[in-house]
Design a protein around this motif. Structure first.
Motif, PDB file in Angstrom:
ATOM      1  N   GLY A 140       0.857  -1.041  -0.019  1.00 46.30           N
ATOM      2  CA  GLY A 140       0.120  -0.065  -0.088  1.00 46.30           C
ATOM      3  C   GLY A 140       0.729   1.332   0.047  1.00 46.30           C
ATOM      4  O   GLY A 140       0.091   2.302   0.036  1.00 46.30           O
ATOM      5  N   ALA A 141       2.069   1.234  -0.123  1.00 49.00           N
ATOM      6  CA  ALA A 141       2.905   2.276  -0.127  1.00 49.00           C
ATOM      7  C   ALA A 141       2.603   3.365  -1.293  1.00 49.00           C
ATOM      8  O   ALA A 141       2.305   2.792  -2.248  1.00 49.00           O
ATOM      9  CB  ALA A 141       4.522   1.804   0.022  1.00 49.00           C
ATOM     10  N   GLU A 142       3.278   4.235  -1.336  1.00 46.16           N
ATOM     11  CA  GLU A 142       3.363   5.376  -2.360  1.00 46.16           C
ATOM     12  C   GLU A 142       4.954   5.715  -2.523  1.00 46.16           C
ATOM     13  O   GLU A 142       5.715   5.823  -1.734  1.00 46.16           O
ATOM     14  CB  GLU A 142       2.515   6.797  -1.932  1.00 46.16           C
ATOM     15  N   VAL A 143       5.185   5.545  -3.866  1.00 43.19           N
ATOM     16  CA  VAL A 143       6.412   5.477  -4.352  1.00 43.19           C
ATOM     17  C   VAL A 143       6.507   6.727  -5.431  1.00 43.19           C
ATOM     18  O   VAL A 143       5.627   6.416  -6.378  1.00 43.19           O
ATOM     19  CB  VAL A 143       7.441   4.362  -4.844  1.00 43.19           C
ATOM     20  N   ALA A 144       7.372   7.816  -5.303  1.00 46.00           N
ATOM     21  CA  ALA A 144       7.333   8.688  -6.183  1.00 46.00           C
ATOM     22  C   ALA A 144       8.401   9.028  -6.974  1.00 46.00           C
ATOM     23  O   ALA A 144       9.660   9.053  -6.182  1.00 46.00           O
ATOM     24  CB  ALA A 144       6.671  10.213  -5.510  1.00 46.00           C
ATOM     25  N   PHE A 145       8.663   9.446  -8.231  1.00 46.09           N
ATOM     26  CA  PHE A 145       9.743   9.946  -8.811  1.00 46.09           C
ATOM     27  C   PHE A 145       9.610  11.364  -9.400  1.00 46.09           C
ATOM     28  O   PHE A 145       8.356  11.640  -9.987  1.00 46.09           O
ATOM     29  CB  PHE A 145       9.824   8.915  -9.909  1.00 46.09           C
TER      30      PHE A 145
END
Length: 85
Positions: free
Chosen positions: A73-78
């Motif tokens: 459920g994590a959010e990973v952003a670039f």
């Protein structure tokens, strides 16, 4: 594991999307491994996220390094590095 990907600024523009929900294959446990997995998609993914390109990464809205572990459920952003004055 299911996570939310988010893309900002020029990364978003080049990929043509701001976010995407993905189900990761077994063995992907860090932000850096997520990036490498996306690069394996080829084409524009490889161009935008290639390891040689300067990109910032965030995990659950906190700046992070490639070795940051991820969870369900994590959010990973670039996003590109930002300069200002």
């Amino acid at each position: 594991m299911n996570i939310q990907l988010r893309f900002f600024a020029s990364v978003r523009e080049k990929l043509g999307m701001a976010e995407q929900k993905v189900s990761l294959p077994e063995g992907i446990n860090t932000v850096g491994e997520v990036r490498a997995w996306l690069v394996e998609r080829g084409d524009i993914w490889a161009e935008v996220l290639t390891p040689g390109r300067a990109l910032r990464m965030a995990y659950n809205q906190q700046m992070c390094e490639a070795d940051t572990h991820i969870s369900e459920g994590a959010e990973v952003a670039f996003f590109p590095p930002v300069t200002g004055g």
